[in-house]
Design a protein around this motif. Structure first.
Motif, PDB file in Angstrom:
ATOM      1  N   ALA A   7     -49.095   6.886  47.681  1.00  0.00           N
ATOM      2  CA  ALA A   7     -49.432   5.957  48.733  1.00  0.00           C
ATOM      3  C   ALA A   7     -48.217   5.853  49.768  1.00  0.00           C
ATOM      4  O   ALA A   7     -48.522   5.681  50.782  1.00  0.00           O
ATOM      5  CB  ALA A   7     -49.753   4.458  48.165  1.00  0.00           C
ATOM      6  N   ALA A   8     -47.146   5.806  49.372  1.00  0.00           N
ATOM      7  CA  ALA A   8     -46.116   5.624  50.347  1.00  0.00           C
ATOM      8  C   ALA A   8     -45.892   6.842  51.155  1.00  0.00           C
ATOM      9  O   ALA A   8     -45.616   6.743  52.180  1.00  0.00           O
ATOM     10  CB  ALA A   8     -44.699   5.429  49.349  1.00  0.00           C
ATOM     11  N   VAL A   9     -46.112   8.048  50.555  1.00  0.00           N
ATOM     12  CA  VAL A   9     -46.121   9.142  51.302  1.00  0.00           C
ATOM     13  C   VAL A   9     -47.115   9.300  52.342  1.00  0.00           C
ATOM     14  O   VAL A   9     -46.938   9.645  53.331  1.00  0.00           O
ATOM     15  CB  VAL A   9     -46.170  10.341  50.487  1.00  0.00           C
ATOM     16  CG1 VAL A   9     -46.276  11.888  51.016  1.00  0.00           C
ATOM     17  CG2 VAL A   9     -44.919  10.483  49.526  1.00  0.00           C
ATOM     18  N   CYS A  10     -48.427   8.822  51.897  1.00  0.00           N
ATOM     19  CA  CYS A  10     -49.318   8.940  52.759  1.00  0.00           C
ATOM     20  C   CYS A  10     -49.144   7.981  53.966  1.00  0.00           C
ATOM     21  O   CYS A  10     -49.331   8.218  55.067  1.00  0.00           O
ATOM     22  CB  CYS A  10     -50.805   8.405  52.156  1.00  0.00           C
ATOM     23  SG  CYS A  10     -51.527   9.647  51.202  1.00  0.00           S
ATOM     24  N   ALA A  11     -48.532   6.786  53.701  1.00  0.00           N
ATOM     25  CA  ALA A  11     -48.334   5.548  54.743  1.00  0.00           C
ATOM     26  C   ALA A  11     -47.293   6.119  55.470  1.00  0.00           C
ATOM     27  O   ALA A  11     -47.357   6.164  56.902  1.00  0.00           O
ATOM     28  CB  ALA A  11     -47.673   4.440  54.221  1.00  0.00           C
ATOM     29  N   LEU A  28     -38.698  12.178  60.899  1.00  0.00           N
ATOM     30  CA  LEU A  28     -37.392  11.188  60.553  1.00  0.00           C
ATOM     31  C   LEU A  28     -38.089  10.148  59.732  1.00  0.00           C
ATOM     32  O   LEU A  28     -37.321   9.203  58.860  1.00  0.00           O
ATOM     33  CB  LEU A  28     -36.805  10.552  61.717  1.00  0.00           C
ATOM     34  CG  LEU A  28     -36.049  11.551  62.542  1.00  0.00           C
ATOM     35  CD1 LEU A  28     -35.298  10.819  63.816  1.00  0.00           C
ATOM     36  CD2 LEU A  28     -34.803  12.095  61.743  1.00  0.00           C
ATOM     37  N   ILE A  29     -39.487  10.210  59.672  1.00  0.00           N
ATOM     38  CA  ILE A  29     -39.894   9.059  58.639  1.00  0.00           C
ATOM     39  C   ILE A  29     -40.566   9.801  57.368  1.00  0.00           C
ATOM     40  O   ILE A  29     -40.106   9.334  56.388  1.00  0.00           O
ATOM     41  CB  ILE A  29     -41.379   8.676  59.347  1.00  0.00           C
ATOM     42  CG1 ILE A  29     -41.098   8.030  60.648  1.00  0.00           C
ATOM     43  CG2 ILE A  29     -42.139   7.770  58.455  1.00  0.00           C
ATOM     44  CD1 ILE A  29     -40.209   6.592  60.783  1.00  0.00           C
ATOM     45  N   THR A  30     -41.022  10.886  57.304  1.00  0.00           N
ATOM     46  CA  THR A  30     -41.496  11.692  56.269  1.00  0.00           C
ATOM     47  C   THR A  30     -40.691  12.251  55.203  1.00  0.00           C
ATOM     48  O   THR A  30     -40.514  12.105  53.905  1.00  0.00           O
ATOM     49  CB  THR A  30     -42.631  12.552  56.579  1.00  0.00           C
ATOM     50  OG1 THR A  30     -42.192  13.283  57.448  1.00  0.00           O
ATOM     51  CG2 THR A  30     -43.965  11.941  56.875  1.00  0.00           C
ATOM     52  N   PHE A  31     -39.466  12.851  56.122  1.00  0.00           N
ATOM     53  CA  PHE A  31     -38.522  13.587  55.223  1.00  0.00           C
ATOM     54  C   PHE A  31     -37.773  12.690  54.248  1.00  0.00           C
ATOM     55  O   PHE A  31     -37.481  13.024  53.260  1.00  0.00           O
ATOM     56  CB  PHE A  31     -37.570  14.478  56.337  1.00  0.00           C
ATOM     57  CG  PHE A  31     -36.477  15.188  55.495  1.00  0.00           C
ATOM     58  CD1 PHE A  31     -36.713  16.375  54.746  1.00  0.00           C
ATOM     59  CD2 PHE A  31     -35.132  14.701  55.655  1.00  0.00           C
ATOM     60  CE1 PHE A  31     -35.556  16.821  54.104  1.00  0.00           C
ATOM     61  CE2 PHE A  31     -34.064  15.133  55.141  1.00  0.00           C
ATOM     62  CZ  PHE A  31     -34.346  16.469  54.202  1.00  0.00           C
TER      63      PHE A  31
END
Length: 251
Positions: A7-11, A28-31
């Motif tokens: 869920a954190a990765v999806c967000a 810079l958000i997902t990596f």
């Protein structure tokens, strides 16, 4: 990966997809999110690139009105983006992984500086616009090639680089420049992702989570991104970039 982690990765993917549509620093958000969840940095970069492709498509589609009349331009520049992405992907996989962990810190820091200085960059772009080459010329093609190499190796802030290059060398409005940026970023991410799927280890849970979020985020960014206060957006990106550097250096 647990349900909460997914869920954190999806967000993170939603936020990244929206940011990529508007600015171009979503990695810079997902990596750092993937790294913080324990994914190896190189695998995180590969999986992140694969996952962001659907979001790149939705962002480009969202700007389809501004893309009218840019077909020939994008065919020429798209070749540079594709070639650069392949070179960057090869460099990522065949350089020593320790080199990536060192270089990526410098690249994140550079991306943060680019995001922070974007207002001055935009002012410089506006001042030069009347002198811009109508087709960009060789200088733009080589610049887009370099941005493609950067994007294939580590994609954070490649959109900022592309907006700067396109704005300087093209005599066109900023929204049309941003639309072109989204298409070129899609090409870079798509070519690099195709290469990684064949030649690298992809964490498909991570990539899938990023993809699900990025699709929604890409549409959201294309529709609503122009209303987000730029200082707020830059602040979030830079804060996440600093966290990424801390995680990589001290994690």
């Amino acid at each position: 990966m647990t349900g909460w982690e997914l869920a954190a990765v999806c967000a993170a993917g939603v936020v990244a997809g929206a940011i990529n549509a508007v600015v171009g620093s979503g990695s810079l958000i997902t990596f750092p999110t993937l790294v913080a969840l324990g994914v190896d940095p190189v695998t995180a970069n590969v999986s992140n690139t694969v996952g962001l492709v659907p979001g790149s498509f939705s962002a480009a589609y969202g700007y389809r009105t501004e893309l009218q009349g840019q077909r020939d331009r994008l065919l020429r520049l798209g070749l540079a983006s594709a070639l650069g992405a392949l070179i960057g992907g090869i460099l990522l996989l065949f350089l020593d992984p320790d080199v990536f962990e060192i270089v990526v810190v410098a690249l994140i820091a550079l991306a943060c500086v680019l995001v922070l200085t974007q207002p001055k960059l935009n002012a410089w772009v506006a001042a030069r616009r009347e002198h811009a080459h109508p087709h960009g010329g060789t200088a733009l093609w080589l610049g887009v090639l370099g941005a493609g190499i950067y994007g294939g190796y580590f994609g954070a802030a490649q959109g900022v680089l592309l907006i700067g290059l396109l704005g300087i060398f093209l005599d066109d409005g900023l929204q049309r420049v941003n639309a072109a940026k989204n298409v070129l970023a899609l090409i870079v991410n798509g070519v690099a992702a195709a290469f990684f799927i064949v030649a690298a280890d992809v964490d498909w849970q991570a990539a899938g989570g990023v993809a699900l979020g990025a699709i929604a985020g890409g549409f959201l960014g294309a529709r609503l991104g122009r209303r987000i206060p730029a200082p707020v957006l830059r602040g979030v990106i830079v804060a996440v970039g600093v966290v990424a550097i801390i995680v990589l250096v001290y994690g």
